[in-house]
Design an enzyme around this catalytic site. Structure first.
Site, PDB file in Angstrom:
ATOM      1  N   ARG A  85       0.806  -1.221   0.000  1.00 44.93           N
ATOM      2  CA  ARG A  85       0.000   0.000   0.000  1.00 44.93           C
ATOM      3  C   ARG A  85       0.842   1.275   0.000  1.00 44.93           C
ATOM      4  O   ARG A  85       0.379   2.333   0.407  1.00 44.93           O
ATOM      5  CB  ARG A  85      -0.986   0.006   1.168  1.00 44.93           C
ATOM      6  CG  ARG A  85      -1.992  -1.137   1.118  1.00 44.93           C
ATOM      7  CD  ARG A  85      -3.044  -1.003   2.196  1.00 44.93           C
ATOM      8  NE  ARG A  85      -4.039  -2.063   2.059  1.00 44.93           N
ATOM      9  CZ  ARG A  85      -3.962  -3.247   2.654  1.00 44.93           C
ATOM     10  NH1 ARG A  85      -2.932  -3.530   3.425  1.00 44.93           N
ATOM     11  NH2 ARG A  85      -4.908  -4.149   2.491  1.00 44.93           N
TER      12      ARG A  85
ATOM     13  N   HIS B   8       4.812   9.410 -27.716  1.00 44.95           N
ATOM     14  CA  HIS B   8       3.856  10.199 -26.946  1.00 44.95           C
ATOM     15  C   HIS B   8       3.897  11.666 -27.346  1.00 44.95           C
ATOM     16  O   HIS B   8       2.857  12.303 -27.560  1.00 44.95           O
ATOM     17  CB  HIS B   8       4.159  10.052 -25.447  1.00 44.95           C
ATOM     18  CG  HIS B   8       3.309  10.917 -24.576  1.00 44.95           C
ATOM     19  ND1 HIS B   8       1.959  10.689 -24.378  1.00 44.95           N
ATOM     20  CD2 HIS B   8       3.607  12.028 -23.839  1.00 44.95           C
ATOM     21  CE1 HIS B   8       1.465  11.606 -23.564  1.00 44.95           C
ATOM     22  NE2 HIS B   8       2.442  12.432 -23.228  1.00 44.95           N
TER      23      HIS B   8
ATOM     24  N   HIS C  32      -3.889  10.498 -26.548  1.00 42.77           N
ATOM     25  CA  HIS C  32      -4.005   9.155 -25.992  1.00 42.77           C
ATOM     26  C   HIS C  32      -4.791   8.232 -26.931  1.00 42.77           C
ATOM     27  O   HIS C  32      -4.513   7.033 -27.021  1.00 42.77           O
ATOM     28  CB  HIS C  32      -4.667   9.208 -24.617  1.00 42.77           C
ATOM     29  CG  HIS C  32      -3.753   9.711 -23.542  1.00 42.77           C
ATOM     30  ND1 HIS C  32      -4.205  10.095 -22.301  1.00 42.77           N
ATOM     31  CD2 HIS C  32      -2.405   9.890 -23.518  1.00 42.77           C
ATOM     32  CE1 HIS C  32      -3.180  10.489 -21.567  1.00 42.77           C
ATOM     33  NE2 HIS C  32      -2.083  10.378 -22.284  1.00 42.77           N
TER      34      HIS C  32
ATOM     35  N   LYS D 256       1.877  11.180 -10.567  1.00 42.88           N
ATOM     36  CA  LYS D 256       0.988  10.290 -11.309  1.00 42.88           C
ATOM     37  C   LYS D 256       1.752   9.033 -11.690  1.00 42.88           C
ATOM     38  O   LYS D 256       2.846   9.107 -12.257  1.00 42.88           O
ATOM     39  CB  LYS D 256       0.481  10.965 -12.585  1.00 42.88           C
ATOM     40  CG  LYS D 256      -0.805  11.751 -12.437  1.00 42.88           C
ATOM     41  CD  LYS D 256      -1.298  12.155 -13.813  1.00 42.88           C
ATOM     42  CE  LYS D 256      -2.614  12.883 -13.752  1.00 42.88           C
ATOM     43  NZ  LYS D 256      -3.088  13.264 -15.106  1.00 42.88           N
TER      44      LYS D 256
ATOM     45  N   GLU E 159       6.001  18.247 -24.771  1.00 45.00           N
ATOM     46  CA  GLU E 159       5.548  18.566 -23.418  1.00 45.00           C
ATOM     47  C   GLU E 159       6.134  19.897 -22.945  1.00 45.00           C
ATOM     48  O   GLU E 159       5.506  20.622 -22.173  1.00 45.00           O
ATOM     49  CB  GLU E 159       5.918  17.444 -22.450  1.00 45.00           C
ATOM     50  CG  GLU E 159       5.163  16.138 -22.663  1.00 45.00           C
ATOM     51  CD  GLU E 159       3.711  16.202 -22.200  1.00 45.00           C
ATOM     52  OE1 GLU E 159       3.290  17.244 -21.652  1.00 45.00           O
ATOM     53  OE2 GLU E 159       2.994  15.206 -22.392  1.00 45.00           O
TER      54      GLU E 159
ATOM     55  N   ASN F  56      -3.168  18.349 -19.209  1.00 46.22           N
ATOM     56  CA  ASN F  56      -3.605  17.402 -20.227  1.00 46.22           C
ATOM     57  C   ASN F  56      -3.916  18.080 -21.565  1.00 46.22           C
ATOM     58  O   ASN F  56      -4.562  17.480 -22.427  1.00 46.22           O
ATOM     59  CB  ASN F  56      -4.851  16.649 -19.747  1.00 46.22           C
ATOM     60  CG  ASN F  56      -4.521  15.642 -18.669  1.00 46.22           C
ATOM     61  OD1 ASN F  56      -3.540  14.929 -18.761  1.00 46.22           O
ATOM     62  ND2 ASN F  56      -5.338  15.600 -17.637  1.00 46.22           N
TER      63      ASN F  56
ATOM     64  N   ARG G 176      -5.172  20.881 -12.210  1.00 45.70           N
ATOM     65  CA  ARG G 176      -4.188  19.985 -12.817  1.00 45.70           C
ATOM     66  C   ARG G 176      -4.604  19.503 -14.203  1.00 45.70           C
ATOM     67  O   ARG G 176      -3.752  19.108 -15.010  1.00 45.70           O
ATOM     68  CB  ARG G 176      -3.927  18.786 -11.896  1.00 45.70           C
ATOM     69  CG  ARG G 176      -2.832  17.869 -12.436  1.00 45.70           C
ATOM     70  CD  ARG G 176      -2.334  16.890 -11.415  1.00 45.70           C
ATOM     71  NE  ARG G 176      -1.307  16.040 -11.993  1.00 45.70           N
ATOM     72  CZ  ARG G 176      -0.444  15.331 -11.305  1.00 45.70           C
ATOM     73  NH1 ARG G 176      -0.476  15.358  -9.987  1.00 45.70           N
ATOM     74  NH2 ARG G 176       0.463  14.591 -11.901  1.00 45.70           N
TER      75      ARG G 176
ATOM     76  N   GLU H  96      -5.828  16.102  -9.395  1.00 48.27           N
ATOM     77  CA  GLU H  96      -6.559  16.505 -10.589  1.00 48.27           C
ATOM     78  C   GLU H  96      -8.021  16.826 -10.283  1.00 48.27           C
ATOM     79  O   GLU H  96      -8.942  16.414 -10.990  1.00 48.27           O
ATOM     80  CB  GLU H  96      -6.463  15.399 -11.654  1.00 48.27           C
ATOM     81  CG  GLU H  96      -6.619  15.916 -13.069  1.00 48.27           C
ATOM     82  CD  GLU H  96      -6.177  14.903 -14.105  1.00 48.27           C
ATOM     83  OE1 GLU H  96      -5.042  15.024 -14.602  1.00 48.27           O
ATOM     84  OE2 GLU H  96      -6.957  13.973 -14.401  1.00 48.27           O
TER      85      GLU H  96
ATOM     86  N   LYS I 114       4.943  22.541 -14.243  1.00 51.82           N
ATOM     87  CA  LYS I 114       4.269  21.360 -13.698  1.00 51.82           C
ATOM     88  C   LYS I 114       4.268  21.380 -12.185  1.00 51.82           C
ATOM     89  O   LYS I 114       3.269  21.036 -11.543  1.00 51.82           O
ATOM     90  CB  LYS I 114       4.915  20.076 -14.216  1.00 51.82           C
ATOM     91  CG  LYS I 114       4.138  18.844 -13.764  1.00 51.82           C
ATOM     92  CD  LYS I 114       4.323  17.657 -14.642  1.00 51.82           C
ATOM     93  CE  LYS I 114       3.305  16.573 -14.286  1.00 51.82           C
ATOM     94  NZ  LYS I 114       3.493  15.347 -15.078  1.00 51.82           N
TER      95      LYS I 114
ATOM     96  N   HIS J 265      -3.899  16.123 -24.801  1.00 55.32           N
ATOM     97  CA  HIS J 265      -3.766  14.702 -24.481  1.00 55.32           C
ATOM     98  C   HIS J 265      -5.000  13.861 -24.787  1.00 55.32           C
ATOM     99  O   HIS J 265      -4.896  12.639 -24.870  1.00 55.32           O
ATOM    100  CB  HIS J 265      -3.386  14.533 -23.009  1.00 55.32           C
ATOM    101  CG  HIS J 265      -1.949  14.838 -22.723  1.00 55.32           C
ATOM    102  ND1 HIS J 265      -1.367  16.045 -23.049  1.00 55.32           N
ATOM    103  CD2 HIS J 265      -0.962  14.106 -22.139  1.00 55.32           C
ATOM    104  CE1 HIS J 265      -0.096  16.035 -22.675  1.00 55.32           C
ATOM    105  NE2 HIS J 265       0.165  14.868 -22.129  1.00 55.32           N
TER     106      HIS J 265
END
Length: 358
Positions: free
Chosen positions: A119, A262, A250, A141, A183, A243, A239, A235, A225, A246
Site C-alpha cells: 500500500r 507520446h 491518448h 501520477k 511537453e 492534459n 491539474r 486533478e 508542472k 492529451h
C-alpha cells in the site's frame, strides 16, 4: 554546472534536482530507514543504471537491479506483477524503497509498483529522457496501460525526490528528444510564454540536447508542472490543464498500439485542441497558426490519418477527463489562458479533426 532545485509542494513536498553529477543526492532522498532498494530500470539502459546502483551500494543499501522492457511495453499488468513477485522475493518492507531509472514509461511503472506494494513504499525517480524529466517523473501520477486505454490503471503517489541529470539527454535518439519537446511546448502554451519565445528564436537549438537554452527550457517546463501539481495533486480541477492536447493524443497512441511516440501524439493533439477552440469561438486564428508554426519548427508532426476519426472518437469516450457521458477538453482562450470545453457538438469535434487530417 550548478545544480538547481524546483520544489513540488503539497502534503508530501519533494525536490526536483536538475544538473549534472546529481547522484550524490540519491541516498539523502531515500533516507536511513531503508535497507533494500529495488532499482527498476529500462533494460536498454544498463550503463545508466549501473552508476545509480553503485551510488546506492556505496551508501550501504542492499541493491537489486530489476530490468523491465523498454518504452510502453513496460507498462503492462504482467510486467507489474513480475515486479511484485520480485519485491516479495527480496523481502521488501514498508521502510524500503524503489528507484525508477529510465524514460517516462519506466518511471510510471516504477512509481505504480512502489504505490501498490504494501500500500505504498518510498519511490525516487531518475528520469533519463526529456519527456521523463519535464512530465512523467514530476507530479506523482503513476500507472500502467490496459488494452482499453492508456494510463487507465494507476495511483497518485508523489516520489520522495526526482533527479534530472542533463548529461543523459545527450544519449537520446534525436527523434525521442524532439518528441519530449512537445511537453515543453505544451507548458509554454498553458502557462509560460517565454518557453514559446525561446523555441521560436532558435528552433534548431531547441531541438538539440546541447542547445544554448536546453537547461532553461527544462527548468521552466518543470516549474510549470510543479506549480500546478503543488496546488492540485489529484486533478480535482487545475491539474487538468496539464492534459492540454492529451485527449486526442491518448486515442492516437491506442490506435497505434502505443508504438507512436507520446510527444508526437501530443503535438497533433494540441493542434486539434487549438482548432476545436477556434471553431468554438474561443481562440484566434493567429494563435492556432502559432501552434502549427512552433510545433513544426522543431520537427514535430502536425497531422494524422484522414480516415482515423471514427476509431479515435470512440476511444476518447473513456478519456479520464470525461464525466459520465460528457466529453471534456482542455482548450485555450489565449496564450497561458487555459480553460475547458465540455460536451462539444459532434459536428464540431469532427470538423476540428479535419484540420489535422491528412
Amino acid at each position: 554546472m550548478t545544480v538547481s532545485r524546483v520544489q513540488v509542494g503539497g502534503a508530501d513536498p519533494y525536490d526536483v534536482v536538475i544538473g549534472t553529477g546529481v547522484l550524490g543526492e540519491l541516498a539523502g532522498m531515500i533516507g536511513d530507514r531503508a535497507r533494500t532498494v529495488a532499482v527498476v530500470h529500462a533494460e536498454g539502459l544498463p550503463e545508466i543504471a549501473r552508476p545509480v546502483c553503485g551510488a546506492l551500494e556505496a551508501a550501504g543499501y542492499a541493491v537489486h537491479a530489476l530490468p523491465v522492457p523498454d518504452g510502453e511495453a513496460a507498462k503492462e499488468v504482467g510486467v507489474l506483477a513480475g515486479l511484485w513477485s520480485r519485491f516479495a522475493e527480496l523481502g521488501m518492507t514498508r521502510t524500503d524503497a524503489v528507484v525508477g531509472v529510465g524514460g517516462g514509461a519506466t518511471t510510471d511503472l516504477a512509481g505504480f509498483a512502489a504505490a501498490s506494494w504494501l500500500r505504498g513504499v518510498k519511490a525516487v525517480l531518475v528520469p533519463t529522457t526529456l519527456l521523463g524529466m519535464v512530465d512523467a517523473a514530476v507530479g506523482g501520477k503513476t500507472g500502467i496501460n490496459i488494452p482499453e486505454g492508456k494510463n487507465l490503471v494507476g495511483a497518485f503517489h508523489p516520489p520522495a525526490g526526482v533527479l534530472c541529470d542533463l548529461t543523459t539527454l545527450m544519449t537520446m535518439p534525436r527523434e525521442d528528444y524532439i518528441s519530449g519537446l512537445a511537453e515543453v511546448i505544451k507548458a509554454g502554451f498553458i502557462a509560460d510564454p517565454t518557453i514559446l519565445e525561446l523555441v521560436e528564436d532558435d528552433p534548431a537549438g531547441a531541438a538539440a540536447p546541447d542547445g544554448p537554452h536546453t537547461r532553461e527550457l527544462v527548468e521552466r517546463a518543470i516549474q510549470v508542472k510543479a506549480d500546478v501539481v503543488s496546488a492540485d495533486l489529484r486533478e480535482a480541477g487545475l491539474r487538468e490543464i496539464l492534459n492540454y492536447g492529451h485527449t486526442l493524443a491518448h486515442a492516437i497512441e491506442k490506435a497505434e498500439d502505443y508504438r507512436f511516440r507520446h510527444g508526437h501524439a501530443v503535438a497533433i493533439g494540441m493542434i486539434y485542441a487549438a482548432e476545436l477552440a477556434r471553431r468554438a469561438g474561443r481562440l484566434s486564428p493567429e494563435i492556432v497558426a502559432r501552434h502549427r508554426a512552433v510545433i513544426a519548427s522543431v520537427g514535430l508532426p502536425t497531422s494524422y490519418g484522414i480516415d482515423a476519426w471514427p476509431g479515435l472518437r470512440k476511444t476518447m469516450t473513456i478519456d479520464k477527463k470525461s464525466r459520465g457521458a460528457t466529453l471534456r477538453f482542455v482548450v485555450l482562450d489565449g496564450i497561458a489562458e487555459p480553460g475547458r470545453l465540455e460536451g462539444p457538438d459532434e459536428d464540431l469535434l469532427a470538423a476540428a479533426y479535419q484540420e489535422v487530417a491528412r
